[in-house]
Enzyme design. Sequence first.
Site, short mmCIF file in Angstrom:
data_model
loop_
_atom_site.label_atom_id
_atom_site.label_comp_id
_atom_site.label_asym_id
_atom_site.label_seq_id
_atom_site.Cartn_x
_atom_site.Cartn_y
_atom_site.Cartn_z
N ARG A 75 -10.47 -25.61 13.44
CA ARG A 75 -11.19 -26.12 14.63
C ARG A 75 -10.81 -25.25 15.82
O ARG A 75 -9.67 -24.76 15.90
CB ARG A 75 -10.88 -27.59 14.90
CG ARG A 75 -9.41 -27.92 15.04
CD ARG A 75 -9.17 -29.35 15.48
NE ARG A 75 -9.50 -29.55 16.88
CZ ARG A 75 -8.67 -29.28 17.88
NH1 ARG A 75 -7.46 -28.80 17.66
NH2 ARG A 75 -9.05 -29.50 19.13
N PRO A 76 -11.76 -25.08 16.75
CA PRO A 76 -11.41 -24.32 17.94
C PRO A 76 -10.54 -25.18 18.85
O PRO A 76 -10.81 -26.36 19.02
CB PRO A 76 -12.76 -24.04 18.60
CG PRO A 76 -13.70 -25.04 18.04
CD PRO A 76 -13.15 -25.55 16.74
N ARG A 125 -7.40 -23.17 15.62
CA ARG A 125 -6.26 -23.75 14.91
C ARG A 125 -6.61 -23.95 13.44
O ARG A 125 -7.74 -24.33 13.12
CB ARG A 125 -5.88 -25.09 15.53
CG ARG A 125 -5.46 -24.98 16.98
CD ARG A 125 -4.59 -26.15 17.40
NE ARG A 125 -4.52 -26.27 18.84
CZ ARG A 125 -3.73 -25.53 19.62
NH1 ARG A 125 -2.95 -24.61 19.10
NH2 ARG A 125 -3.73 -25.72 20.93
N SER A 171 0.75 -28.67 30.59
CA SER A 171 1.46 -29.34 29.50
C SER A 171 2.22 -28.39 28.57
O SER A 171 3.16 -27.74 28.99
CB SER A 171 0.43 -30.17 28.74
OG SER A 171 1.04 -30.92 27.76
N ASP A 179 7.30 -32.55 25.71
CA ASP A 179 6.55 -31.32 26.00
C ASP A 179 6.57 -31.09 27.51
O ASP A 179 7.26 -31.79 28.25
CB ASP A 179 5.11 -31.37 25.44
CG ASP A 179 4.22 -32.33 26.20
OD1 ASP A 179 4.76 -33.26 26.84
OD2 ASP A 179 3.00 -32.16 26.17
C1 G16 Z 1 -3.52 -31.81 24.78
C2 G16 Z 1 -4.24 -33.09 24.42
C3 G16 Z 1 -3.86 -33.51 23.02
C4 G16 Z 1 -4.18 -32.38 22.04
C5 G16 Z 1 -3.52 -31.08 22.50
C6 G16 Z 1 -3.94 -29.88 21.69
O1 G16 Z 1 -2.13 -32.04 24.74
O2 G16 Z 1 -3.91 -34.08 25.37
O3 G16 Z 1 -4.56 -34.68 22.70
O4 G16 Z 1 -3.71 -32.70 20.77
O5 G16 Z 1 -3.86 -30.80 23.85
O6 G16 Z 1 -5.34 -29.74 21.78
P1 G16 Z 1 -6.12 -28.50 21.17
O7 G16 Z 1 -5.72 -28.44 19.74
O8 G16 Z 1 -7.57 -28.81 21.39
O9 G16 Z 1 -5.65 -27.27 21.92
P2 G16 Z 1 -1.18 -31.60 25.96
O10 G16 Z 1 0.11 -32.26 25.64
O11 G16 Z 1 -1.14 -30.11 25.95
O12 G16 Z 1 -1.88 -32.16 27.18
#
Ligand code: G16
Length: 550
Positions: free
Chosen positions: A493-494, A502, A65, A273
């Site tokens: 938060r991790p 983050r 992603s 994205d």
């Molecule tokens: C993924 C999740 C999202 C989340 C993001 C960031 O997005 O599907 O729900 O907000 O990761 O997560 P974290 O802050 O835990 O790294 P994507 O679009 O990368 O699949």
Amino acid sequence: MAQWQEVSEKSKLHPKPVGLVLQYGTAGFRTNADHLDHVMFRMGLLATLRSINTKAIIGVMVTASHNPEEDNGVKLIDPMGEMLTPAWEVYATQLANAEQDHLITVLKDLVQKESIDLTNQEAEVFVGRDTRSSSARLSDAVLDGVTALDGRSKDYGLVTTPQLHYMVCCCNTRGGYGKASVEGYYSKLSQAFIQLTKSAPNRTDDQKCLLVDGANGIGALKLREMEPYLQGALKVSLFCDGTGGKLNHQCGADFVKVQQNSPKGINRCCSFDGDADRIVYYYSDDHGRFHLLDGDKIATLISTFLKELLTKAGLDLKIAVVQTAYANGSSTRYLEDTMKVIVRCAKTGVKHLHHVAQEFDIGVYFEANGHGTVLFSKAAEEKIQQLCDDSEGERQGAATLLKNSVDLINQTVGDAISDMLLIEAILAIKGMTVQQWDAIYTDLPNRQLKVKVSDRRVIDTKDAERKTVSPAGLQEAIDRLVERHQDGRSFVRPSGTEDVVRVYSEAATQVTRLLNHLYLNQPLHTGVFTFVCFCVCRFERHFIKHCRCL
Ligand code: G16
């Protein structure tokens, strides 16, 4: 059993680097693509077992992603197109981390715990992938895993993540959700969009054109394929379309949201994205100032539109908006105080928001990063359909708009293409410019950044990630800093997708502080942010030192 023998033999072709430990995180596994071959093979095995267990098709999407091109990852899709159920995330982690000679034991354990009967059971797995150069070989590894357990597979090749969610749902509902092909997806969404925009006869040419940043990824490819189906109802000018630049590099929804800046030289447009499940909008005003319309603004626009239609249709359906800790304080206040909508907060990860949204007749869920969709309960869909059939005049008009919206929305998961079409339709129907949409409320100044620490797991959170539990003392330190600022709010938060912590902060005003220059070389942003970053690093060092002493 001969089957275990075969799995064991085949798994040797996908060796696990000894000692490597990975965690099924916010949205599956993610790390450098060179370390994922064994994970992919094993997720092929897991998806096959889950398919036998649920007697349904399971999806496996190879993508990282929003992460950099060098990374890759895998997302598993459950029967109704939703994310893998949390209980199985635990199995996924156990399987990914089992050393070679333990793999069969871990598999047998899973089979026994879930009472899976491997004899005469059919399994089918759908596989898709994004445009990363590593994705083709990694999706072959998934397919190998499926074959090793005698499962059937269908390789959809290059698709967006939401498209694969859609296919899984369509097949498992025997076509009830639509036709399980990319053409079926394009037709369903395009027809709904064309119908919706017929209610906006005065749409200007300007409103029919949209600049789209495809993050140099799969979304660009698929949107280009979809354009003919839209029959001119929307003219898309794609940039960052993958023909020149690098995936997610200085473009895409994550870059725009986090940097609060447009990709170079671009005005009013939206960004997808890397796997096209997120979208954010933005424009530059006459003074060249950048304005971001993120997931919070999108949720506000959509929920306002739906609530107005419910009132016109005379339908008494309970509508709620689900957000995360990242939601801007102004958006929550606007939704609760002005819109009088129920607002809920869930942990980061659309899988968490999805489940909360299911508790309502209509659940609009969006993360501030632009990841989200709308869920309609079965009963709500039936009531809308009935009103379309039985009513007339204004009520029927509103019910028809609701019905077309249901058809346009991809309810399985957040979908940049579907969300974009819904937003464009709403703006057209309401005769609203992006500037007017932006003016609904004013965001509190905010910052989000990543901090690299040696072990992000030392940070534990509670209250939908709005408070830290450990390291001890960190939350109190954050509270002390935040209370000095009007409307201040901050949390750490991790990350569950990257090896970082983050940090988010917002406050009524931006404050220039000397520390900003000293620590981060950022000229102007919320002062709290710098302090919190500083705290995180300081506490982590303290905590680790403390552990070593023990
Ligand atoms: C993924 C999740 C999202 C989340 C993001 C960031 O997005 O599907 O729900 O907000 O990761 O997560 P974290 O802050 O835990 O790294 P994507 O679009 O990368 O699949």
